[in-house]
Write a protein that holds these residues in place. Structure first.
Motif, PDB file in Angstrom:
ATOM      1  N   THR A  38       0.836  -1.196   0.000  1.00 39.70           N
ATOM      2  CA  THR A  38       0.000   0.000   0.000  1.00 39.70           C
ATOM      3  C   THR A  38       0.873   1.249   0.000  1.00 39.70           C
ATOM      4  OG1 THR A  38      -1.694  -1.185   1.250  1.00 39.70           O
ATOM      5  CG2 THR A  38      -1.847   1.211   1.212  1.00 39.70           C
ATOM      6  N   CYS A  50       0.240   5.387   0.009  1.00 41.83           N
ATOM      7  CA  CYS A  50      -0.776   6.436   0.083  1.00 41.83           C
ATOM      8  C   CYS A  50      -0.563   7.528  -0.964  1.00 41.83           C
ATOM      9  CB  CYS A  50      -0.807   7.036   1.484  1.00 41.83           C
ATOM     10  SG  CYS A  50       0.718   7.854   2.001  1.00 41.83           S
ATOM     11  N   ASN A 108       3.091   4.391   5.108  1.00 41.23           N
ATOM     12  CA  ASN A 108       3.238   3.173   4.311  1.00 41.23           C
ATOM     13  C   ASN A 108       3.892   2.056   5.111  1.00 41.23           C
ATOM     14  OD1 ASN A 108       2.125   4.526   2.099  1.00 41.23           O
ATOM     15  ND2 ASN A 108       4.119   5.201   1.357  1.00 41.23           N
ATOM     16  N   LEU A 167       1.265   0.671   7.527  1.00 44.94           N
ATOM     17  CA  LEU A 167       0.226  -0.103   6.847  1.00 44.94           C
ATOM     18  C   LEU A 167       0.726  -1.471   6.409  1.00 44.94           C
ATOM     19  CD1 LEU A 167      -1.428   2.664   4.638  1.00 44.94           C
ATOM     20  CD2 LEU A 167      -2.467   1.500   6.595  1.00 44.94           C
ATOM     21  N   ASN A 168       1.983  -1.529   5.992  1.00 45.80           N
ATOM     22  CA  ASN A 168       2.510  -2.766   5.416  1.00 45.80           C
ATOM     23  C   ASN A 168       3.217  -3.660   6.426  1.00 45.80           C
ATOM     24  OD1 ASN A 168       1.817  -2.298   2.531  1.00 45.80           O
ATOM     25  ND2 ASN A 168       3.199  -0.550   2.753  1.00 45.80           N
ATOM     26  N   GLY A 201      -4.850  -0.031  11.357  1.00 48.44           N
ATOM     27  CA  GLY A 201      -5.300   0.772  10.236  1.00 48.44           C
ATOM     28  C   GLY A 201      -5.057   2.253  10.442  1.00 48.44           C
ATOM     29  N   PHE A 219      -8.333   2.948  11.632  1.00 46.98           N
ATOM     30  CA  PHE A 219      -9.200   2.940  10.460  1.00 46.98           C
ATOM     31  C   PHE A 219     -10.624   3.291  10.898  1.00 46.98           C
ATOM     32  CE2 PHE A 219     -12.263   0.474   7.897  1.00 46.98           C
ATOM     33  CZ  PHE A 219     -12.067   1.092   6.663  1.00 46.98           C
ATOM     34  N   GLN A 225      -8.466  -1.249   5.777  1.00 46.00           N
ATOM     35  CA  GLN A 225      -7.318  -0.930   6.619  1.00 46.00           C
ATOM     36  C   GLN A 225      -6.931   0.539   6.496  1.00 46.00           C
ATOM     37  OE1 GLN A 225      -3.649  -2.943   5.713  1.00 46.00           O
ATOM     38  NE2 GLN A 225      -2.773  -2.568   7.732  1.00 46.00           N
ATOM     39  N   LEU A 226      -7.032   1.087   5.300  1.00 43.98           N
ATOM     40  CA  LEU A 226      -6.720   2.489   5.048  1.00 43.98           C
ATOM     41  C   LEU A 226      -7.953   3.174   4.466  1.00 43.98           C
ATOM     42  CD1 LEU A 226      -4.801   4.947   4.710  1.00 43.98           C
ATOM     43  CD2 LEU A 226      -4.198   4.012   2.457  1.00 43.98           C
TER      44      LEU A 226
END
Length: 245
Positions: A39, A41, A68, A71-72, A77, A116, A172-173
């Protein structure tokens, strides 16, 4: 004649099967779905368009890398409020240039919620929302939301705006477009009024605070002294009169 046709037919069938198998294996890689990348952004915003200024801030402050990475590499979230370019162009001239590098980091982090939040969940969240800029309970970075039907209103204590639309969400995002740049109170709020300095002890102002009492004290003292002098003189006169008698 029949014996000759049988091997020929068999050879033709084998040739067709071989070609079909070869063709199938050659096409199989192209039919496989491409692996989904991590992911990112800023790439999501680039695809959406009209977020050049916000993308530039995300990259220059390295907040994009933090988002990022989180998220990864975790299951936590994030929610991102993204102002478009026209929101930045409506700011007062020199607004961003007046900020320090740390101020710019906090400004971008103020647009990021560490969880999230689906759009419908804004109806039940507790204000003020916690952002990555800091804890809102200390009054530095308050971010409050209210809802009216499907409309989500956002206020910072400096600006009021609304969520225009959902740019991206995947469970998640969540990235939401807001009509204005979210200016935090700690960076753009009016400074508190200055307190008047306290007068120092022994200064002229402190003695002037009670002129009446000071005068009254002196008047009382002089009255007492005058009475004592009168009594002494009277006693002296009486003694002299007795002596001559």
């Amino acid at each position: 004649m029949r014996n000759f046709l049988l091997p020929t037919s068999l050879l033709l069938v084998l040739t067709i099967l071989h070609c079909t198998t070869t063709t199938s294996f050659a096409q199989s890689p192209a039919q496989s779905p491409a692996p989904s990348g991590p992911t990112n952004c800023t790439k999501i915003l680039e695809k959406a368009g009209q977020f050049t200024m916000f993308i530039r801030l995300l990259k220059s402050t390295q907040v994009a890398d933090q988002i990022n990475t989180q998220l990864n590499n975790s299951n936590q979230g994030l929610t991102l409020f993204a102002p478009p370019d026209n929101a930045f162009s409506s700011l007062k001239s020199g607004t961003l240039n007046s900020l320090t590098d740390q101020d710019k980091v906090e400004l971008v982090q103020f647009h990021v919620l560490p969880t999230f939040v689906p759009l419908a969940q804004f109806q039940t969240v507790s204000n003020p929302l916690r952002t990555q800029a800091g804890n809102a309970n200390n009054g530095r970075f308050p971010l409050n939301v209210t809802t009216a039907g499907n409309q989500v209103n956002v206020t910072t204590g400096v600006v009021d705006t609304t969520v225009a639309n959902t740019i991206y969400t995947d469970g998640q995002l969540a990235i939401y477009q807001v009509d204005k740049v979210l200016l935090p109170l700690d960076l753009f709020g009016a400074p508190p009024p200055a307190l008047a300095p306290k007068p120092e002890k022994g200064s002229s102002s402190s003695s002037a605070d009670s002129p009446v009492s000071a005068k009254d004290d002196s008047d009382d003292t002089s009255g007492v002294m005058g009475l004592e002098q009168h009594v002494i003189l009277s006693l002296g006169t009486a003694l002299v009169s007795l002596f001559f008698l």
